[in-house]
Design an enzyme around this catalytic site. Sequence first.
Site, short mmCIF file in Angstrom:
data_model
loop_
_atom_site.label_atom_id
_atom_site.label_comp_id
_atom_site.label_asym_id
_atom_site.label_seq_id
_atom_site.Cartn_x
_atom_site.Cartn_y
_atom_site.Cartn_z
N HIS A 155 -8.35 102.61 -59.63
CA HIS A 155 -9.20 103.41 -58.82
C HIS A 155 -8.43 104.05 -57.80
O HIS A 155 -7.13 103.83 -57.47
CB HIS A 155 -10.63 102.75 -58.56
CG HIS A 155 -10.48 101.59 -57.45
ND1 HIS A 155 -9.37 100.59 -57.85
CD2 HIS A 155 -10.70 101.33 -56.29
CE1 HIS A 155 -9.51 99.62 -56.99
NE2 HIS A 155 -10.32 100.11 -55.96
N HIS A 201 -8.79 103.94 -54.44
CA HIS A 201 -8.85 103.24 -53.00
C HIS A 201 -7.27 103.07 -52.70
O HIS A 201 -6.27 102.67 -53.69
CB HIS A 201 -9.43 101.95 -53.08
CG HIS A 201 -11.02 101.90 -52.85
ND1 HIS A 201 -11.89 100.88 -53.32
CD2 HIS A 201 -11.84 102.79 -52.14
CE1 HIS A 201 -13.20 101.13 -53.02
NE2 HIS A 201 -12.93 102.58 -52.43
N ASP A 254 -5.43 100.83 -51.27
CA ASP A 254 -4.74 99.56 -51.65
C ASP A 254 -4.03 99.83 -53.13
O ASP A 254 -3.46 98.81 -53.55
CB ASP A 254 -5.42 98.36 -51.32
CG ASP A 254 -6.93 98.12 -51.88
OD1 ASP A 254 -7.57 98.95 -52.35
OD2 ASP A 254 -7.16 96.94 -52.39
N HIS A 255 -4.52 100.62 -53.98
CA HIS A 255 -4.32 100.67 -55.37
C HIS A 255 -3.43 101.91 -55.73
O HIS A 255 -2.96 102.09 -56.61
CB HIS A 255 -5.32 100.66 -56.29
CG HIS A 255 -6.08 99.30 -56.17
ND1 HIS A 255 -5.88 98.49 -57.05
CD2 HIS A 255 -7.06 98.87 -54.83
CE1 HIS A 255 -6.62 97.49 -56.62
NE2 HIS A 255 -7.28 97.68 -55.44
N ASP A 296 -11.04 94.70 -58.73
CA ASP A 296 -11.97 95.60 -57.90
C ASP A 296 -13.37 95.92 -58.81
O ASP A 296 -13.61 96.83 -59.07
CB ASP A 296 -11.34 96.82 -57.27
CG ASP A 296 -10.26 96.61 -56.44
OD1 ASP A 296 -9.66 95.66 -56.53
OD2 ASP A 296 -10.46 97.18 -55.09
#
Length: 303
Positions: free
Chosen positions: A61, A63, A65-66, A206
């Site tokens: 996804h 976000h 942090d990814h 997540d």
Amino acid sequence: MLEICLLGTGGMMPLPYRWLTSLMARVHGKSILIDCGEGTQIAMKEKGWSPKPIDVICFTHYHADHISGLPGMLLTMGNAERTEPLLLVGPKGLSRVVGALRVIAPELPFEIECMEITEPEQSFAFGDFRIEAFRVNHNVVCYGYSIAVDRIGKFQVDKAMGLGIDRRYWNRLQKGETIELDGKVYTPDMVLGEARKGLKVTYCTDTRPTEGIVRNAAGADLFICEGMYGEPEKKEKAKENKHMTFYEAAELAKRAGVAKMWLTHYSPSLVRAEDYMRDVKKIFPRAEAGKDGKSVDLMFEED
Ligand SMILES: [Zn+2]
Ligand SMILES: [Zn+2]
């Protein structure tokens, strides 16, 4: 063989002792990266692997942090004079997100192809392995992934002899080729036994627990699953933030009948994942706390 390395195990932000969650896999000369947060290329370097030969990057996804490590990673690949095209796979909006990140990495000596996942479950075939994406339940559209390596059946010498096929052609049939000899067509299924058990690694992060995760992880040799919180009392917080506790992840592993589970994507507030593993193992004994750089080489079963 399927080589697996959990490059990082952190959620939300990289810490001095814990990189953000991402997975690198190598199978039959191909390299696959799943997720690329800030610092992923450093984690990769610590492992002694290079970003240059990565063939596919899958995103769960969008976000930060990814995915926020992507522009830097692309620049590093460019500096290494990569010219081979790079395939990116991710939920809808991939081209737009990558386009925005490319503003700070505009000139690259290689092509980027974006493949957006449009279905709740979708499979991408790459010769002798597959990447299977499945929708999970987070506060934005998010997917888990399985990397599956198929294994064809064993070559049946008696069948080949019975059909009178010249020995010189056995190898090609064994590799899955169809051959034609003296006007007769021979297909691999005529000389191969039943397909044998392959290898599968399922990665999901997540998300709340879902039935789709149980189904997609079923029988996996390794299930890498998020566990944001080790403290049982944080279950409500996990629900609110659309994450999981270690125990919820262990329940999924148990129900999916996986061989092994590694936890990952820890909250920055969690210091020692090991402290909770005794209770996690009561639910699923083959659970292990993921650690940065944790690796395994999965091999086909002996016949
Ligand atoms: Zn995350
Ligand atoms: Zn997220």
